[in-house]
Design a protein around this motif. Structure first.
Motif, mmCIF file in Angstrom:
data_model
loop_
_atom_site.group_PDB
_atom_site.id
_atom_site.type_symbol
_atom_site.label_atom_id
_atom_site.label_comp_id
_atom_site.label_asym_id
_atom_site.label_seq_id
_atom_site.Cartn_x
_atom_site.Cartn_y
_atom_site.Cartn_z
ATOM 1 N N TYR A 1 -10.827 -1.498 -11.931
ATOM 2 C CA TYR A 1 -10.601 -2.350 -10.638
ATOM 3 C C TYR A 1 -10.397 -1.313 -8.961
ATOM 4 O O TYR A 1 -9.677 -0.954 -8.787
ATOM 5 N N LEU A 2 -11.398 -0.450 -8.832
ATOM 6 C CA LEU A 2 -10.986 0.180 -7.915
ATOM 7 C C LEU A 2 -11.563 -0.352 -6.634
ATOM 8 O O LEU A 2 -11.201 -0.140 -5.589
ATOM 9 N N PHE A 3 -12.667 -1.388 -6.458
ATOM 10 C CA PHE A 3 -12.018 -2.596 -5.456
ATOM 11 C C PHE A 3 -11.133 -3.159 -5.393
ATOM 12 O O PHE A 3 -10.967 -2.900 -3.519
ATOM 13 N N ALA A 4 -9.781 -2.342 -5.732
ATOM 14 C CA ALA A 4 -9.008 -2.966 -5.432
ATOM 15 C C ALA A 4 -8.073 -1.850 -4.558
ATOM 16 O O ALA A 4 -6.213 -1.914 -4.619
ATOM 17 N N VAL A 5 -8.546 -0.871 -4.403
ATOM 18 C CA VAL A 5 -7.248 0.742 -4.194
ATOM 19 C C VAL A 5 -6.762 0.144 -2.994
ATOM 20 O O VAL A 5 -5.818 0.729 -2.399
ATOM 21 N N ARG A 6 -7.706 0.060 -2.135
ATOM 22 C CA ARG A 6 -7.021 -0.227 -0.760
ATOM 23 C C ARG A 6 -5.344 -0.753 -0.433
ATOM 24 O O ARG A 6 -5.043 -0.398 0.735
ATOM 25 N N MET A 7 -5.726 -1.938 -1.040
ATOM 26 C CA MET A 7 -4.928 -3.159 -1.905
ATOM 27 C C MET A 7 -3.124 -2.605 -1.738
ATOM 28 O O MET A 7 -2.387 -2.652 -1.020
ATOM 29 N N LEU A 8 -3.570 -1.574 -3.183
ATOM 30 C CA LEU A 8 -2.516 -0.421 -3.665
ATOM 31 C C LEU A 8 -2.186 0.695 -2.659
ATOM 32 O O LEU A 8 -0.984 0.979 -2.560
ATOM 33 N N MET A 9 -2.529 1.158 -1.801
ATOM 34 C CA MET A 9 -3.088 1.913 -1.288
ATOM 35 C C MET A 9 -2.358 2.332 -0.050
ATOM 36 O O MET A 9 -0.774 2.516 0.503
ATOM 37 N N VAL A 10 -2.239 1.550 0.690
ATOM 38 C CA VAL A 10 -1.501 0.378 2.338
ATOM 39 C C VAL A 10 -0.661 -0.324 2.330
ATOM 40 O O VAL A 10 -0.745 -0.967 2.729
ATOM 41 N N LEU A 11 -0.759 -0.994 0.306
ATOM 42 C CA LEU A 11 -0.207 -1.860 0.987
ATOM 43 C C LEU A 11 -0.482 -3.732 1.679
ATOM 44 O O LEU A 11 0.357 -3.916 2.246
ATOM 45 N N PHE A 12 -2.119 -4.133 1.364
ATOM 46 C CA PHE A 12 -2.320 -5.034 1.874
ATOM 47 C C PHE A 12 -1.865 -4.598 3.820
ATOM 48 O O PHE A 12 -2.267 -5.790 4.653
ATOM 49 N N ARG A 13 -2.492 -3.893 4.888
ATOM 50 C CA ARG A 13 -2.412 -3.499 6.031
ATOM 51 C C ARG A 13 -3.622 -3.950 6.309
ATOM 52 O O ARG A 13 -3.680 -4.799 7.083
ATOM 53 N N ARG A 14 -4.755 -4.210 5.130
ATOM 54 C CA ARG A 14 -5.891 -4.396 6.037
ATOM 55 C C ARG A 14 -6.556 -6.154 5.540
ATOM 56 O O ARG A 14 -6.521 -6.463 6.544
ATOM 57 N N GLU A 15 -5.476 -6.243 4.736
ATOM 58 C CA GLU A 15 -6.112 -7.559 4.434
ATOM 59 C C GLU A 15 -4.934 -9.210 5.516
ATOM 60 O O GLU A 15 -5.388 -9.821 6.174
ATOM 61 N N PHE A 16 -4.072 -7.975 6.115
ATOM 62 C CA PHE A 16 -3.127 -9.045 6.839
ATOM 63 C C PHE A 16 -3.425 -8.676 8.424
ATOM 64 O O PHE A 16 -3.036 -7.020 8.371
ATOM 65 N N SER A 17 -2.614 -9.969 9.050
ATOM 66 C CA SER A 17 -2.422 -9.518 10.640
ATOM 67 C C SER A 17 -1.105 -7.845 10.651
ATOM 68 O O SER A 17 -0.615 -8.704 9.865
ATOM 69 N N PHE A 18 -1.262 -7.547 11.436
ATOM 70 C CA PHE A 18 0.168 -6.472 11.653
ATOM 71 C C PHE A 18 1.678 -7.363 11.532
ATOM 72 O O PHE A 18 1.789 -6.629 10.649
ATOM 73 N N ALA A 19 1.683 -8.173 12.543
ATOM 74 C CA ALA A 19 3.260 -8.705 12.256
ATOM 75 C C ALA A 19 3.148 -9.867 10.507
ATOM 76 O O ALA A 19 3.708 -9.195 10.030
ATOM 77 N N ASP A 20 2.129 -9.716 10.071
ATOM 78 C CA ASP A 20 2.650 -10.880 8.835
ATOM 79 C C ASP A 20 2.260 -9.224 7.667
ATOM 80 O O ASP A 20 2.992 -9.457 6.514
ATOM 81 N N SER A 21 1.626 -7.812 7.669
ATOM 82 C CA SER A 21 2.024 -6.984 7.028
ATOM 83 C C SER A 21 3.466 -6.286 6.764
ATOM 84 O O SER A 21 4.000 -5.569 5.907
ATOM 85 N N LEU A 22 4.475 -6.956 8.158
ATOM 86 C CA LEU A 22 5.345 -6.196 7.699
ATOM 87 C C LEU A 22 6.496 -7.356 7.231
ATOM 88 O O LEU A 22 7.330 -6.904 6.355
ATOM 89 N N TYR A 23 5.775 -8.720 7.261
ATOM 90 C CA TYR A 23 6.258 -9.197 6.840
ATOM 91 C C TYR A 23 6.726 -9.908 5.196
ATOM 92 O O TYR A 23 7.782 -9.384 4.307
ATOM 93 N N LEU A 24 5.465 -9.362 4.667
ATOM 94 C CA LEU A 24 5.136 -8.979 3.549
ATOM 95 C C LEU A 24 5.748 -7.422 2.752
ATOM 96 O O LEU A 24 6.087 -8.265 1.386
ATOM 97 N N TRP A 25 5.007 -6.739 3.331
ATOM 98 C CA TRP A 25 6.505 -5.542 3.383
ATOM 99 C C TRP A 25 8.174 -5.508 2.567
ATOM 100 O O TRP A 25 8.433 -5.609 2.335
ATOM 101 N N GLU A 26 8.465 -6.511 4.166
ATOM 102 C CA GLU A 26 9.729 -7.081 3.338
ATOM 103 C C GLU A 26 10.457 -7.289 2.727
ATOM 104 O O GLU A 26 11.688 -7.608 1.931
ATOM 105 N N MET A 27 9.389 -8.713 2.122
ATOM 106 C CA MET A 27 9.625 -9.616 0.875
ATOM 107 C C MET A 27 9.537 -9.002 -0.283
ATOM 108 O O MET A 27 10.312 -8.856 -0.686
#
Length: 438
Positions: A287-313
């Motif tokens: 599952y090394l393809f998922a490293v980035r999602m776990l390391m930076v909590l989806f910062r690259r997969e979401f827009s900036f505002a959406d990533s903050l929304y995701l984090w607080e949820m």
């Protein structure tokens, strides 16, 4: 037909540079009656300042936090403050932390004068032996920052191993800083880039076991934007790293993010065995393809505002009212939050994810973080496409990359909660089956 408020786009609070036309717009909308507002937030405090955080968690989960109060709410979600503390107690703690940060900054400035100078470096300042670099780029950067052709020395004979290692990371921090959230107007200003570099450099000295690793700038950047005071941003980032630092280092008990990747593999094997088998067949069972999602909590997969929304949820769902006590306790181990799970706590002050863990005997073992189930939810959502179209790991990566900017944060969190319940149920049934008599 009932009229529904479409809400205000969150992007208006995090301005994007006009030339960055390929930035995906935020899906998060600020909605009256759903998003946690300043009025609702203030109403959750008593006259003395004690917070009934249980009143806010569901609102955050369903509607996020209004950007105007996001920073102060995050401080509670991340365990900077105890909800059972008063206004006066929190102000005392805040001033104490600001003083501590000032002392750390002064110490780092003494070792390398560019800290707090409004500048930063992007080239190595010393070699592996601790000798000063003669790289013309770094010499020019230091000279320009010092306003002199004879800047302060960048190395001396009294440096110990810790200082050498710290100075060797400063240029990497600088390189990452200039690549972080570069689409935002906020980082057009040199002073804000320098503040981000300062915070990361000081954290690398403060937590020398971890130091600095790529990805941390993505986690720290929102803190600089949310907090006017640099010290407050630092301590909020430090609390976030308490949750995530195990991903950035190896210990006797863990091997960094590989532990979470193993957990992700186990969860996927239980909730979607066909997908897991397919990934293993392709050579992606690690599952090394998922490293980035776990390391930076989806910062690259979401827009900036959406990533903050995701984090607080996420943080609202897994909120534990004893978080502050664990982090401040003398016996606490930041990498073993399960040590405090046997302490009694009120269910209505816990997040939905945390309550589910409590109901299912989460006190017996360290529960898996919601981030693992979030990644599993995204994989589950793309399961059919991955199974039918992925013929190699490059295809897996491409399919996941194509999701960038197209994932619904709330839907992903809802999916994570469902998978969490399903996983706990199947895991419990599996244990029951194992102890059945022959």
């Amino acid at each position: 037909m009932m009229w529904r408020d479409p809400g205000t786009p969150a992007d208006s609070y995090y301005e994007v540079r006009p030339e960055c036309t390929d930035v995906a717009p935020s899906k998060f909308r600020i909605k009256a009656g759903k998003t946690l507002s300043e009025r609702k937030w203030k109403s959750a405090f008593s006259t003395e300042g004690y917070l009934d955080i249980g009143k806010t968690l569901s609102r955050i989960h369903h509607g996020g936090i209004h950007p105007s109060i996001r920073g102060e709410v995050w401080e509670f979600l991340l365990g900077c403050y105890d909800p059972k503390s008063s206004y006066e107690e929190r102000e005392e703690i805040r001033l104490s932390r600001r003083s501590k940060y000032a002392a750390l900054k002064e110490l780092c400035n003494h070792m390398f004068p560019l800290i707090g100078n409004g500048n930063f470096v992007t080239a190595p300042i010393i070699n592996e032996n601790g000798e000063p670099s003669q790289d013309p780029i770094v010499l020019e950067q230091i000279s320009r920052a010092a306003g002199s052709l004879n800047p302060s020395p960048i190395a001396d004979s009294t440096m110990d191993k810790k200082e050498i290692q710290w100075k060797q990371t400063l240029h990497q921090i600088g390189l990452d800083v200039i690549r972080t959230d570069r689409t935002l107007v906020f980082y057009e200003k040199q002073e804000n880039l320098a503040r981000l570099w300062d915070v990361l450099a000081i954290y690398a000295w403060f937590d020398s076991d971890v130091g600095y690793c790529q990805g941390m700038s993505d986690l720290c950047s929102p803190m600089l934007i949310l907090f006017d005071n640099e010290a407050d941003a630092f301590w909020c980032f430090e609390r976030l790293m308490r949750k995530l630092r195990v991903n950035f280092r190896g210990t006797e008990r863990t091997v960094g993010v590989e532990l979470q990747l193993g957990n992700l593999a186990s969860v996927t094997q239980v909730i979607d065995p066909k997908l897991h088998q397919h990934l293993e067949t392709l050579g992606g069972g690690d599952y090394l393809f998922a490293v980035r999602m776990l390391m930076v909590l989806f910062r690259r997969e979401f827009s900036f505002a959406d990533s903050l929304y995701l984090w607080e949820m996420m943080w609202a769902l897994e909120y534990d009212p004893e978080l502050y006590s664990v982090y401040e306790g003398k016996e606490s181990d930041p990498e073993r939050p399960e040590l405090h799970k046997n302490k009694p706590k009120s269910m209505n002050q816990c997040g939905k994810f945390e309550r589910e863990n409590m109901r299912n005997g989460g006190s017996q073992n360290a529960p898996l973080p919601i981030s693992v189930f979030l990644v599993a939810s995204v994989l589950k959502d793309k399961s059919a496409k991955l199974i039918t179209e992925a013929r190699g790991l490059d295809d897996v990566v491409k399919i996941l990359n194509d999701m960038t900017g197209n994932i619904d944060a709330r839907k992903a969190c809802t999916g994570a909660i469902k998978l969490h319940k399903k996983y706990l149920k199947k895991a419990k049934n599996s244990q029951v089956t194992k102890v059945q008599p022959m």
